[in-house]
Design a protein around this motif. Structure first.
Motif, PDB file in Angstrom:
ATOM      1  N   LYS A  16       2.601 121.821 -92.769  1.00  0.00           N
ATOM      2  CA  LYS A  16       3.438 123.018 -92.971  1.00  0.00           C
ATOM      3  C   LYS A  16       2.578 124.272 -93.174  1.00  0.00           C
ATOM      4  O   LYS A  16       2.772 125.278 -92.507  1.00  0.00           O
ATOM      5  CB  LYS A  16       4.337 122.797 -94.191  1.00  0.00           C
ATOM      6  CG  LYS A  16       4.881 124.055 -94.850  1.00  0.00           C
ATOM      7  CD  LYS A  16       5.713 123.702 -96.056  1.00  0.00           C
ATOM      8  CE  LYS A  16       5.883 124.733 -97.111  1.00  0.00           C
ATOM      9  NZ  LYS A  16       4.771 125.187 -97.899  1.00  0.00           N
ATOM     10  N   GLY A  30       9.447 131.583-100.909  1.00  0.00           N
ATOM     11  CA  GLY A  30       8.579 130.475-101.301  1.00  0.00           C
ATOM     12  C   GLY A  30       8.977 129.976-102.669  1.00  0.00           C
ATOM     13  O   GLY A  30       9.944 130.456-103.270  1.00  0.00           O
ATOM     14  N   ASP A  31       8.222 129.013-103.156  1.00  0.00           N
ATOM     15  CA  ASP A  31       8.571 128.378-104.418  1.00  0.00           C
ATOM     16  C   ASP A  31       8.503 129.336-105.593  1.00  0.00           C
ATOM     17  O   ASP A  31       7.616 130.196-105.665  1.00  0.00           O
ATOM     18  CB  ASP A  31       7.593 127.230-104.689  1.00  0.00           C
ATOM     19  CG  ASP A  31       8.065 125.954-104.028  1.00  0.00           C
ATOM     20  OD1 ASP A  31       9.253 125.885-103.663  1.00  0.00           O
ATOM     21  OD2 ASP A  31       7.247 125.036-103.899  1.00  0.00           O
ATOM     22  N   ARG A  75       3.312 135.196-108.136  1.00  0.00           N
ATOM     23  CA  ARG A  75       2.653 134.963-106.849  1.00  0.00           C
ATOM     24  C   ARG A  75       2.352 136.326-106.245  1.00  0.00           C
ATOM     25  O   ARG A  75       3.103 136.850-105.444  1.00  0.00           O
ATOM     26  CB  ARG A  75       3.537 134.124-105.927  1.00  0.00           C
ATOM     27  CG  ARG A  75       3.946 132.813-106.528  1.00  0.00           C
ATOM     28  CD  ARG A  75       4.570 131.886-105.526  1.00  0.00           C
ATOM     29  NE  ARG A  75       3.592 131.360-104.590  1.00  0.00           N
ATOM     30  CZ  ARG A  75       3.883 130.511-103.612  1.00  0.00           C
ATOM     31  NH1 ARG A  75       5.104 130.103-103.445  1.00  0.00           N
ATOM     32  NH2 ARG A  75       2.945 130.068-102.795  1.00  0.00           N
ATOM     33  N   ASP A  87      -0.982 121.746-104.659  1.00  0.00           N
ATOM     34  CA  ASP A  87       0.275 121.238-104.101  1.00  0.00           C
ATOM     35  C   ASP A  87       0.425 119.726-104.288  1.00  0.00           C
ATOM     36  O   ASP A  87       1.501 119.182-104.008  1.00  0.00           O
ATOM     37  CB  ASP A  87       0.392 121.609-102.615  1.00  0.00           C
ATOM     38  CG  ASP A  87       0.467 123.115-102.432  1.00  0.00           C
ATOM     39  OD1 ASP A  87       0.694 123.822-103.430  1.00  0.00           O
ATOM     40  OD2 ASP A  87       0.283 123.587-101.296  1.00  0.00           O
ATOM     41  N   ARG A 107       4.863 125.476-112.786  1.00  0.00           N
ATOM     42  CA  ARG A 107       4.988 124.348-111.873  1.00  0.00           C
ATOM     43  C   ARG A 107       5.109 122.993-112.586  1.00  0.00           C
ATOM     44  O   ARG A 107       5.400 121.986-111.949  1.00  0.00           O
ATOM     45  CB  ARG A 107       3.774 124.312-110.943  1.00  0.00           C
ATOM     46  CG  ARG A 107       4.150 123.915-109.551  1.00  0.00           C
ATOM     47  CD  ARG A 107       2.999 124.030-108.596  1.00  0.00           C
ATOM     48  NE  ARG A 107       3.522 123.905-107.241  1.00  0.00           N
ATOM     49  CZ  ARG A 107       2.792 123.906-106.155  1.00  0.00           C
ATOM     50  NH1 ARG A 107       1.486 124.055-106.240  1.00  0.00           N
ATOM     51  NH2 ARG A 107       3.334 123.770-104.972  1.00  0.00           N
ATOM     52  N   ARG A 130       7.301 120.538-104.250  1.00  0.00           N
ATOM     53  CA  ARG A 130       6.473 119.376-104.635  1.00  0.00           C
ATOM     54  C   ARG A 130       7.054 118.645-105.840  1.00  0.00           C
ATOM     55  O   ARG A 130       6.965 117.425-105.926  1.00  0.00           O
ATOM     56  CB  ARG A 130       5.029 119.799-104.896  1.00  0.00           C
ATOM     57  CG  ARG A 130       4.390 120.599-103.766  1.00  0.00           C
ATOM     58  CD  ARG A 130       4.408 119.899-102.423  1.00  0.00           C
ATOM     59  NE  ARG A 130       4.011 120.825-101.348  1.00  0.00           N
ATOM     60  CZ  ARG A 130       4.107 120.591-100.063  1.00  0.00           C
ATOM     61  NH1 ARG A 130       4.611 119.448 -99.618  1.00  0.00           N
ATOM     62  NH2 ARG A 130       3.729 121.482 -99.174  1.00  0.00           N
ATOM     63  N   ARG A 144      12.513 121.977 -96.849  1.00  0.00           N
ATOM     64  CA  ARG A 144      11.760 123.081 -96.276  1.00  0.00           C
ATOM     65  C   ARG A 144      10.330 122.653 -95.923  1.00  0.00           C
ATOM     66  O   ARG A 144       9.635 123.320 -95.169  1.00  0.00           O
ATOM     67  CB  ARG A 144      11.788 124.312 -97.180  1.00  0.00           C
ATOM     68  CG  ARG A 144      10.831 124.354 -98.326  1.00  0.00           C
ATOM     69  CD  ARG A 144      11.022 125.641 -99.116  1.00  0.00           C
ATOM     70  NE  ARG A 144      10.106 125.734-100.229  1.00  0.00           N
ATOM     71  CZ  ARG A 144       8.878 126.213-100.145  1.00  0.00           C
ATOM     72  NH1 ARG A 144       8.404 126.654 -99.001  1.00  0.00           N
ATOM     73  NH2 ARG A 144       8.104 126.251-101.203  1.00  0.00           N
TER      74      ARG A 144
HETATM   75  C1  LIG Z   1       4.094 126.143-102.854  1.00  0.00           C
HETATM   76  C2  LIG Z   1       4.252 125.686-101.619  1.00  0.00           C
HETATM   77  O1  LIG Z   1       4.778 126.363-100.578  1.00  0.00           O
HETATM   78  P1  LIG Z   1       5.117 127.943-100.464  1.00  0.00           P
HETATM   79  O2  LIG Z   1       3.819 128.645-100.589  1.00  0.00           O
HETATM   80  O3  LIG Z   1       5.679 128.031 -99.099  1.00  0.00           O
HETATM   81  O4  LIG Z   1       6.081 128.264-101.552  1.00  0.00           O
HETATM   82  C3  LIG Z   1       3.851 124.308-101.234  1.00  0.00           C
HETATM   83  O5  LIG Z   1       3.791 124.045-100.016  1.00  0.00           O
HETATM   84  O6  LIG Z   1       3.597 123.463-102.129  1.00  0.00           O
END
Ligand SMILES: C=C(OP(=O)(O)O)C(=O)O
Ligand SMILES: CC(=O)N[C@H]1[C@@H](OP(=O)(O)OP(=O)(O)OC[C@H]2O[C@@H](n3ccc(=O)[nH]c3=O)[C@H](O)[C@@H]2O)O[C@H](CO)[C@@H](O)[C@@H]1O
Length: 435
Positions: free
Chosen positions: A22, A120-121, A126, A319, A345, A389, A415
């Motif tokens: 991905k 994204g997550d 971020r 991840d 996380r 994850r 996703r």
């Molecule tokens: C955090 C992830 O993806 P993204 O950056 O797309 O949120 C991931 O792939 O674990």
């Protein structure tokens, strides 16, 4: 919101083929914007994030040809730059994290790149500073519309320079690399990320005519070129899926062969799982995980409790830390999980604790896991997947648990994991999609 219903406790058996990566393909798809020529990409996973990005490229005017299940061609001959001002773009652009990487190629080729705050997550802060500081150093003007959360960069031309990144951001490195590959002169990028995703991007860009040296290290030298042409690229197997399947085999005491893993590109991942006591054998390029009733976590040489933490590549990827954590919950022994990069996380451990796992969340970044050594099984519960994850970790926990579990919000899993339910059913798992 979709859900999975899982009846746990079944031993799985068989072979599984990892999908294309991905996080690599999101970079590769953005790179098609660098050339008016046709770019062919193989091993493109059919997952929500990838399909959203392909849709966005198509809206931008890129010609998309589907040549096979996981085989595409893209031609960015007529790119509609004005589309970036539309409300649809503002909505769709914020649908995934990977969309941020269209900015570098658009800036390099058309002198402007815009993006709404990408999705994204939700796993903590971020930031995108590394990306935009990089573009500015290459000569772009940067504007942030805070009310709309909209980022804009523009430049008449980009000029190569020395750049020392404040952190080895993965998508930041990809973005700057793509912009610098068409800047005037030489760019030296220090403290660059060097994940296999970035190594693959360098390989692709060089095959398009870029002049990049240093792939695989944290020092990239990019001699800008005026024009990039078409190419053919094959995406690597997804190392995060491979790690997830190693964890799945261990937690459920199953014998699983993961096909064609491209072992040399897995870095420290297999050894990290081995340190949890999980046995594995490389057969050709397949990774064979035997059924194990028990696996014992190593201690440090002096007998103290081991820590597993994330680090930028070639360290252990963040991840896979949620997967390591869930696997440790049924190991023999104890381990400290230290998630350094993301501050939200590890909160999903509450659900594992509800299932009966012995975990103490020490602070947002650290959790101590005391393994149950399969003496007591986890119990099935109803839960919601907070991020991709964590979602898969909960899925693995549910497959190992006694009784029925329901996992809601499985779009988070979909996703990034292609047809995960049917692929697990083929291994003998009792999992069904209920809405
Ligand atoms: C955090 C992830 O993806 P993204 O950056 O797309 O949120 C991931 O792939 O674990
Ligand atoms: C689409 C995509 O490719 N997403 C991946 C990409 O996201 P992404 O590229 O968004 O992640 P970054 O590499 O920019 O960094 C992620 C976070 O980690 C922090 N950070 C980063 C480097 C560092 O040395 N120290 C540190 O604390 C950053 O401040 C940031 O909050 O890389 C992340 C880190 O591997 C992965 O989790 C994501 O799956």
């Amino acid at each position: 919101m979709g859900a999975f219903e899982i009846i746990g406790g079944k031993k799985l058996k068989g072979e599984i083929i990892p999908q294309g990566a991905k996080n690599e393909v999101l970079q590769i798809l953005c790179a098609v914007l660098l050339t008016p020529e046709r770019v062919e990409i193989e091993n493109v996973p059919n997952i929500i994030d990838v399909n959203k990005l392909i849709d966005l490229l198509s809206d931008l005017g890129v010609k998309v040809e589907k040549l096979g299940d996981e085989h595409y061609a893209f031609t960015a001959e007529n790119v509609d730059i004005e589309y970036m001002h539309s409300d649809t773009f503002k909505k769709k652009g914020s649908g995934l994290r990977g969309s941020i990487m269209i900015v570098g190629p658009l800036l390099a080729r058309f002198g402007k790149g815009y993006i709404p705050k990408p999705g994204g997550d939700k796993i903590g802060r971020r930031r995108l500073d590394t990306h935009f500081i990089g573009f500015q150093k290459l000569g772009a003007n940067f504007n942030y519309k805070s009310k709309e959360n909209f980022y804009e960069v523009e430049a008449n031309h980009l000029k190569g320079t020395y750049l020392h990144l404040d952190e080895p951001s993965v998508t930041g490195t990809a973005n700057i690399l793509m912009a610098a590959s068409m800047a005037k002169g030489t760019t030296t990028l220090y403290n660059a990320a060097c994940e296999p995703y970035i190594q693959q991007l360098c390989k692709m860009l060089n095959s398009m005519g870029a002049k990049i040296k240093g792939a695989g290290s944290n020092l990239l030298t990019i001699e800008g070129v005026d024009y990039l042409g078409g190419c053919k690229h094959r995406v690597l197997p997804d190392m995060i899926e491979i790690g997830s399947f190693i964890g799945l085999a261990a937690m459920t005491g199953s014998e699983i062969t993961i096909k064609d893993v491209n072992y040399p590109m897995l870095g420290i991942i297999p050894d990290t799982f081995r340190r949890l006591g999980i046995k594995m054998e490389l057969k050709g390029d397949d990774l064979y995980i035997p059924a194990q009733d028990s696996y014992e976590i190593e201690s440090y040489i002096d007998g103290s409790i081991m820590t597993i933490s994330d680090n930028p590549w070639p360290g252990f990827t963040p991840d896979l830390l949620s997967i390591v954590l869930v696997v440790a919950s049924q190991a023999k022994g104890a381990v400290l999980i230290h998630q350094k990069m993301f501050e939200s996380r590890l909160f999903f451990v509450d659900k594992l604790i509800d299932m009966g796992a012995q975990i103490i969340l020490c602070d947002p970044h650290r959790a101590t896991v005391i393994g149950l050594d399969h003496k007591v099984n986890l119990r099935g519960i109803s839960m919601t997947s907070p991020d991709i994850r964590a979602g898969v970790s909960l899925l693995i926990a549910a497959l190992s648990a006694d009784g029925k579990s329901t996992i809601h919000n499985i779009e988070q899993i979909d996703r990034g994991y292609q047809n995960i339910d049917t692929r697990l059913q083929a291994l003998g798992a009792d999992i069904k999609r209920i809405s």
